[in-house]
Scaffold this active site. Structure first.
Site, mmCIF file in Angstrom:
data_model
loop_
_atom_site.group_PDB
_atom_site.id
_atom_site.type_symbol
_atom_site.label_atom_id
_atom_site.label_comp_id
_atom_site.label_asym_id
_atom_site.label_seq_id
_atom_site.Cartn_x
_atom_site.Cartn_y
_atom_site.Cartn_z
ATOM 1 N N ASP A 7 -90.510 102.443 -26.307
ATOM 2 C CA ASP A 7 -90.548 101.055 -26.753
ATOM 3 C C ASP A 7 -89.838 100.121 -25.782
ATOM 4 O O ASP A 7 -90.240 98.976 -25.594
ATOM 5 C CB ASP A 7 -89.922 100.929 -28.144
ATOM 6 C CG ASP A 7 -90.883 101.359 -29.240
ATOM 7 O OD1 ASP A 7 -91.866 102.041 -28.924
ATOM 8 O OD2 ASP A 7 -90.640 101.013 -30.408
ATOM 9 N N SER A 47 -86.380 96.557 -33.328
ATOM 10 C CA SER A 47 -85.803 97.758 -32.749
ATOM 11 C C SER A 47 -84.606 98.174 -33.595
ATOM 12 O O SER A 47 -83.965 97.344 -34.247
ATOM 13 C CB SER A 47 -85.343 97.460 -31.324
ATOM 14 O OG SER A 47 -84.401 98.409 -30.884
ATOM 15 N N ASP A 53 -89.155 106.903 -30.632
ATOM 16 C CA ASP A 53 -89.353 106.226 -31.911
ATOM 17 C C ASP A 53 -90.558 106.678 -32.725
ATOM 18 O O ASP A 53 -90.451 106.922 -33.916
ATOM 19 C CB ASP A 53 -89.473 104.717 -31.676
ATOM 20 C CG ASP A 53 -88.222 104.127 -31.059
ATOM 21 O OD1 ASP A 53 -87.427 104.901 -30.496
ATOM 22 O OD2 ASP A 53 -88.048 102.912 -31.126
ATOM 23 N N GLU A 59 -92.380 95.111 -31.815
ATOM 24 C CA GLU A 59 -90.938 95.127 -32.011
ATOM 25 C C GLU A 59 -90.324 93.900 -31.349
ATOM 26 O O GLU A 59 -90.662 93.570 -30.212
ATOM 27 C CB GLU A 59 -90.390 96.405 -31.365
ATOM 28 C CG GLU A 59 -89.066 96.864 -31.858
ATOM 29 C CD GLU A 59 -88.778 98.269 -31.369
ATOM 30 O OE1 GLU A 59 -88.985 99.215 -32.137
ATOM 31 O OE2 GLU A 59 -88.374 98.420 -30.201
#
Length: 551
Positions: free
Chosen positions: A78, A466, A120, A440
């Protein structure tokens, strides 16, 4: 064995011929076939050392009498995908990973799986596949990265890069300091150093009972992680022999325990997406409200980054997940684990080695758990906030809406200095459908924090955050703007009330005015109309249900 369908009987001559070509010997056909789903890539720091762990898992499987086979699944970081079109693909990749693991396990009728994972979306995707398949599975999470270092100060990714960018922009640090932080914040393999989404999911996986004790927090570059990889390979063969399948481990009791730990640690709000999605694939429904109910029952007992100052390496040294569960042992429900011991036994064996890093329930950092679920006229179906990363001052916040229809537009306004004290930044059309992919918002939240405004500016979004986000940031607002939710009806200058203790989020306009706006609202054209994301947008459900795909 399941794998007999692919390797036994006269009609499988051709199948066996092809398997011989992979290097198998005749005696191997009597062994359980165990897949190792590896998310190795040298694109992501959390995964770069998996090539060292794969042979240890293979060795364990072989020594226990199994036949290992490695196959790959994709991995998105991410942090690298952040702030551009790449982030549209991050959450959707969770579904692809689950589909790919399911596909390989079913195509070859594998008897069991070792799921080698980090970061994630990969860990929840792997667990979703385990729930669907309901075959013996064990998870090896690679574990946290060690802290960076600069001038005697320990460094972490979010605080010392994403937030440092904004600090440089407003003159708080020099370009030389920014360059040094950029080069030194991430010294090697592993998941980023705080209790962000990856490490939250590592800890949840251990609590669910799907990885061996100690796996969740043992550092990526440690001898302990190597030993756990080998032992996991051995253990999965025992799971196969005794038919201990994933759904026998991932029960409703195990999911509730995982949420209890999540609340006690102050984990990422992304768990409110992932835990319901994993449960969905085991046939269990986890409503969003369960997070809030448990949060009111479980105190926050750690002070981990981003809301606190401790690193994951400190949590590991203090005893890790089982030490934290020892503090919660009277709140736990019993459930099985892949280790062969039940979770309450493991919790009893856990020992807290630093009572400031892991506190008892009667001396918590916060009375309530990490996540709060808010509802109200702005979010009828709910939204989430990481209350453990918010100061007492901002538990209640009222301000004027500053409205942006994309992350990029909101980020530009923040970096251009157009956001002031008392503003409520609203970033919408970033939900599961509207994004698509529920991007995010770490860049905007980090910019606000880096500019010293984290107590003076709130941020609301139908996207997500996040695990590194701190401050009054409310995400997963449901229904999302693209589905006609109230967040899509907010106008510049509207007054918004956030009251976390009362679990309320309110748009200060009359119902009549809201209805007038609703009648005039028109669904926007999709941002992406080709490829896999166009299909995803048509199938994905709301954030409050885990953003799973419709069957």
């Amino acid at each position: 064995m399941r794998s007999d369908l692919t390797k036994k009987g006269l009609e499988r001559v051709g199948n066996r011929a092809l398997l011989y070509a992979t290097g198998l010997k005749k005696e191997d056909f009597d062994k359980p076939f165990v897949g190792i789903a590896s998310s190795y890539t040298n694109l992501v720091p959390g995964h770069i050392n998996m090539r060292d762990l794969e042979p240890l898992i293979e060795k364990g499987i072989k020594e226990a009498g199994g036949q290992p086979f490695i196959f790959g699944v994709p991995a998105i970081c991410d942090g690298i995908a952040m702030g551009h079109v790449g982030m549209h693909y991050s959450l959707p990749s969770r579904e692809l990973i689950a589909d790919e693991v399911e596909t390989i396990a079913q195509a070859y009728q594998l008897d069991g799986l070792v799921l080698l994972t980090a970061c994630d979306k990969i860990t929840p995707g792997m667990l979703m596949a385990a729930g669907r398949l309901d075959i013996p599975c064990i998870v090896v999470t690679v574990g946290p990265m060690h802290s960076g270092e600069y001038k005697g100060k320990r460094l972490s990714l979010v605080k010392d890069t994403f937030e440092a960018l904004a600090a440089y922009k407003v003159g708080k640090i020099t370009k030389e300091e920014l360059d040094a932080l950029e080069c030194r914040a991430c010294p090697g393999a592993g998941s980023c150093q705080g209790l962000y989404t990856a490490n939250t999911m590592n800890c949840i996986t251990e609590t669910l009972g799907m990885s061996l004790p100690g796996c969740g927090t043992s550092l990526a570059l440690s001898q302990k992680k190597k030993e756990l990889s080998y032992e996991s390979g051995k253990r999965v063969v025992e799971l196969v022999k005794h038919n201990i399948t994933a759904r026998k481990i991932m029960t409703i009791q195990a999911f509730r325990n995982a949420i209890r730990l999540d609340m006690a640690l102050g984990g990422s709000t992304n768990t409110a997406l992932h835990i319901p999605a994993i449960a969905h694939d085991t046939g269990i429904k986890i409503p969003l409200e369960l997070f809030d109910r448990i949060s009111r029952e479980i105190s926050h007992i750690t002070n981990l980054l981003p809301g606190g100052e401790d690193f994951m390496e400190d949590f590991e040294a203090a005893g890790g997940v089982m030490a934290a569960l020892n503090m919660l042992k009277d709140k736990l429900e019993n459930s099985k684990t892949v280790s062969g011991k039940d979770i309450k036994t493991l919790a009893e064996e856990g020992r807290v080695l630093n009572s400031n890093v892991i506190r008892s329930l009667d001396k918590p950092y916060h009375k309530e758990g990490g996540i709060a679920v808010l509802k109200g006229s702005l979010a009828p179906d709910g939204c989430v906030v990481k209350q453990s990363a918010i100061t007492e001052k901002t538990l209640k916040f009222t301000g004027k809406a500053r409205v942006f229809d994309s992350e990029e537009a909101g980020m530009k306004a923040i970096m251009d200095g157009k956001i002031k004290k008392g503003d409520v930044v609203v970033i919408r059309y970033e939900g599961p459908k509207g994004g698509p992919g529920m991007r995010e918002m770490l860049s905007p939240t980090s910019a606000i924090a880096g500019m010293g405004l984290s107590e003076d500016v709130a941020l609301l979004t139908d996207g997500r955050f996040s695990g590194g986000t701190r401050g009054p940031c409310v995400g997963h607002i449901s229904p999302e703007a693209a589905e006609g939710g109230p967040i899509g009806l907010v106008k510049e200058g509207d007054i918004i009330d956030i009251d976390i203790p009362r679990r309320m989020i309110k748009l200060q306009i009359s119902n009549d005015e809201l209805m007038k706006r609703k009648k005039k609202w028109q669904a926007p054209k999709p941002k992406i109309t080709t490829g896999w994301l166009a299909r995803y947008a048509k199938l994905v459900t709301s954030a409050n249900t885990g953003a799973v795909l419709k069957a």
